[in-house]
Write a protein that holds these residues in place. Sequence first.
Motif, PDB file in Angstrom:
ATOM      1  N   UNK A 159      -1.355  10.217  -6.226  1.00 27.63           N
ATOM      2  CA  UNK A 159      -1.531   9.134  -5.271  1.00 27.63           C
ATOM      3  C   UNK A 159      -2.996   9.004  -4.857  1.00 27.63           C
ATOM      4  N   UNK A 160      -3.361   7.871  -4.234  1.00 25.86           N
ATOM      5  CA  UNK A 160      -4.725   7.733  -3.710  1.00 25.86           C
ATOM      6  C   UNK A 160      -4.981   8.603  -2.476  1.00 25.86           C
ATOM      7  N   UNK A 161      -3.925   9.206  -1.925  1.00 28.94           N
ATOM      8  CA  UNK A 161      -4.120  10.119  -0.799  1.00 28.94           C
ATOM      9  C   UNK A 161      -4.672  11.458  -1.274  1.00 28.94           C
ATOM     10  N   UNK A 162      -4.364  11.804  -2.489  1.00 26.60           N
ATOM     11  CA  UNK A 162      -4.913  13.024  -3.072  1.00 26.60           C
ATOM     12  C   UNK A 162      -4.216  14.295  -2.613  1.00 26.60           C
ATOM     13  N   UNK A 163      -4.382  15.311  -3.421  1.00 28.71           N
ATOM     14  CA  UNK A 163      -3.902  16.653  -3.093  1.00 28.71           C
ATOM     15  C   UNK A 163      -5.013  17.630  -3.440  1.00 28.71           C
ATOM     16  N   UNK A 164      -5.362  18.516  -2.501  1.00 24.31           N
ATOM     17  CA  UNK A 164      -6.549  19.361  -2.639  1.00 24.31           C
ATOM     18  C   UNK A 164      -6.218  20.798  -2.230  1.00 24.31           C
TER      19      UNK A 164
ATOM     20  N   UNK B 294       3.294   7.413  -4.882  1.00 24.28           N
ATOM     21  CA  UNK B 294       2.780   6.109  -5.298  1.00 24.28           C
ATOM     22  C   UNK B 294       3.834   5.373  -6.116  1.00 24.28           C
ATOM     23  N   UNK B 295       4.133   4.139  -5.723  1.00 25.95           N
ATOM     24  CA  UNK B 295       5.164   3.331  -6.386  1.00 25.95           C
ATOM     25  C   UNK B 295       4.518   2.502  -7.490  1.00 25.95           C
ATOM     26  N   UNK B 296       4.659   2.957  -8.725  1.00 26.22           N
ATOM     27  CA  UNK B 296       4.050   2.262  -9.855  1.00 26.22           C
ATOM     28  C   UNK B 296       4.751   0.950 -10.198  1.00 26.22           C
ATOM     29  N   UNK B 297       5.965   0.764  -9.693  1.00 29.19           N
ATOM     30  CA  UNK B 297       6.666  -0.483  -9.937  1.00 29.19           C
ATOM     31  C   UNK B 297       5.953  -1.681  -9.331  1.00 29.19           C
ATOM     32  N   UNK B 298       5.104  -1.445  -8.339  1.00 28.10           N
ATOM     33  CA  UNK B 298       4.388  -2.536  -7.678  1.00 28.10           C
ATOM     34  C   UNK B 298       3.158  -2.974  -8.455  1.00 28.10           C
ATOM     35  N   UNK B 299       2.804  -2.261  -9.517  1.00 30.85           N
ATOM     36  CA  UNK B 299       1.559  -2.560 -10.226  1.00 30.85           C
ATOM     37  C   UNK B 299       1.744  -2.783 -11.713  1.00 30.85           C
ATOM     38  N   UNK B 300       2.950  -2.598 -12.228  1.00 29.57           N
ATOM     39  CA  UNK B 300       3.147  -2.659 -13.678  1.00 29.57           C
ATOM     40  C   UNK B 300       3.702  -4.008 -14.140  1.00 29.57           C
ATOM     41  N   UNK B 301       3.338  -4.404 -15.364  1.00 27.01           N
ATOM     42  CA  UNK B 301       3.879  -5.667 -15.899  1.00 27.01           C
ATOM     43  C   UNK B 301       5.289  -5.465 -16.442  1.00 27.01           C
TER      44      UNK B 301
ATOM     45  N   UNK C 223       0.287   0.627   4.175  1.00 24.18           N
ATOM     46  CA  UNK C 223       1.055   0.560   2.933  1.00 24.18           C
ATOM     47  C   UNK C 223       0.803   1.839   2.144  1.00 24.18           C
ATOM     48  N   UNK C 224       1.325   2.953   2.623  1.00 28.14           N
ATOM     49  CA  UNK C 224       0.965   4.251   2.032  1.00 28.14           C
ATOM     50  C   UNK C 224       1.459   4.479   0.610  1.00 28.14           C
ATOM     51  N   UNK C 225       2.425   3.681   0.131  1.00 27.89           N
ATOM     52  CA  UNK C 225       3.013   3.909  -1.197  1.00 27.89           C
ATOM     53  C   UNK C 225       2.493   2.954  -2.265  1.00 27.89           C
ATOM     54  N   UNK C 226       1.590   2.043  -1.889  1.00 25.86           N
ATOM     55  CA  UNK C 226       1.067   1.066  -2.833  1.00 25.86           C
ATOM     56  C   UNK C 226      -0.452   1.005  -2.728  1.00 25.86           C
ATOM     57  N   UNK C 227      -1.053   0.140  -3.551  1.00 25.88           N
ATOM     58  CA  UNK C 227      -2.494  -0.062  -3.462  1.00 25.88           C
ATOM     59  C   UNK C 227      -2.845  -0.712  -2.133  1.00 25.88           C
ATOM     60  N   UNK C 228      -1.977  -1.579  -1.662  1.00 26.31           N
ATOM     61  CA  UNK C 228      -2.193  -2.215  -0.375  1.00 26.31           C
ATOM     62  C   UNK C 228      -3.470  -3.029  -0.336  1.00 26.31           C
TER      63      UNK C 228
END
Length: 564
Positions: free
Chosen positions: A280-285, A326-333, A481-486
């Motif tokens: 996700x764009x939130x990252x894990x560190x 991250x919900x990839x369904x919101x960005x895929x064709x 919108x924490x689960x998408x690009x927003x």
Amino acid sequence: MVNVMKDRSMFKSKLSHLSICVLTALTSQVVFAEEAVQVKEEEVERISIIGSNIKRATDISTLPITTMTAADIENSAAMTGDELLRSIPQMGSVNFGETTGSSNVNDARGDVGSFNLRGLGAGNTLVLLNGRRMVNHPGTQSKKGANKVPVNTVNSNTLPVSGLRSLEVLRDGAAAIYGSDAIAGVVNYALDSEYIGHKVSLRYGESQGTPLNETTFSYLGGLELNDGRSNLVGSVTIYNRNGMMATERPYSASHDRREYPGLPEEFVGDSQLDNRSTDTPWGEFSSDSLGKFHLQPDTMSGCVDSPLAVEGVCADKGSTGRDLRFDRGTTRPLSSDVKRLNFYTHFTHELTEDLELFAEGIYYQAELSNQSEQNHGGSKHQFTVGADAFYNPFGEEVIVRKYRPVDVGPRTVVVDDSSFRVLAGLRGYTGDWDWESAAFYSAAETNDSSTRVDVNAFAAAVNSTDKNTAYNIFGGADVNNPNTIGNVPLVPSSISDLFMVNSHVDSKTSLASIDFKASNSEIFEMPAGDAGLAVGIEFRRETYSSDRDQYVDGSRPFTDAYGV
């Protein structure tokens, strides 16, 4: 499998030529009633049987054959070769192209459809055009399961739907005749080589409530020349499709289906139905002081004290939670944009009463394009952020465990496919022998281009100490919108250009063949009827090459935070 060809006086009462003959064989023929033999010469038709090296006067009822006539093809309303194949019950799942949902550069992801007779897998079905092999598509796809061996197949979109006289499917293994690539069966395309006249067609279709639409224009024309001794047929098909994103349909709009309407009660809330990504764009560190941690909106529970100073964002210990996936369904064709051109021409000329010249030409060109989420830096791309990196607020080294850079723009894929075939040959009769010889050359090419993140250059940008060249990996994402690009703003191109690259995979295949085949249906008599003989020889050369640039072929290795 039968091809019925227009009768010409030059062929008299002879019957059928061989499709491809690499073996010799004997067969006895069925004894026909005497009255069936008393057929006028001008009413006898030439019949070509696919699936046998011996010509016969009638179809072979024991062969499991599916035949689609021109009328059947038109009634199917198929606009593409891929759609036409899907109308055949014996055809298994299509494992090539965008229908697989794959966006991997190592997969065949252009305007390509596969042949998978009886579900035995792509690469096991032999595809013929007018009885001769077609060149394989250069793109490869790995089979599912443990045996991920790359295979390739003929592209079902190479030939137009318009102008086909018939589509014939032998639903049984024919490896003894054609070789190991016919284990599942044989598909033979028969083009309309004797059409006279002109036919123009324009079709338009759309998916209501979405931007998806398809337009197909086709022209088929044919004429006779030289007082009927010559025949020229040509066809042009232009296809255009405007695609749509997965968000246009409720069943594909999200990869989280735990609460999908109509779901059986026992499955509601089942975590197995949550297919969202943990990258996700939130990252894990991880760091010495915080251990494993991730970023999240500060409205969520679990925030801990840290030097992070981003409005609305905090750090929380542990792995990224399910609520941040991250919900990839919101960005895929769901369907890509496609532009396609198909062209074919066929020419025949009667040299003498017993000798005919024939030639054909095929050309195909297509472009497919789409956009999706940017590739992630998952567990295979872990790296260390130095304590002195410009955007590192923690004052110590931090290991990036997972991260998806959504603020650099979408991943764009453009695939150009093309192929052609030229063929010339002679056929005729010598005594009681029906013979045919031809030579052809066919080639196909695919050029796959996509934008992607160069992980080595990305790590360098994250570690930069200069604001003008540094990428901020600790900025979090859209807190609303924490689960998408927003509404995450894109970084300046002066930054993203440092690590965004265009990767290329250019592949080519070719097929060249010279063959000669002959048959005689009345070699000698046997108690059950006349015995026939078929003989033939073929020389065939196939090539394959693939040129992958440095971002794909492994020549730029990545060393992670642990030296692996």
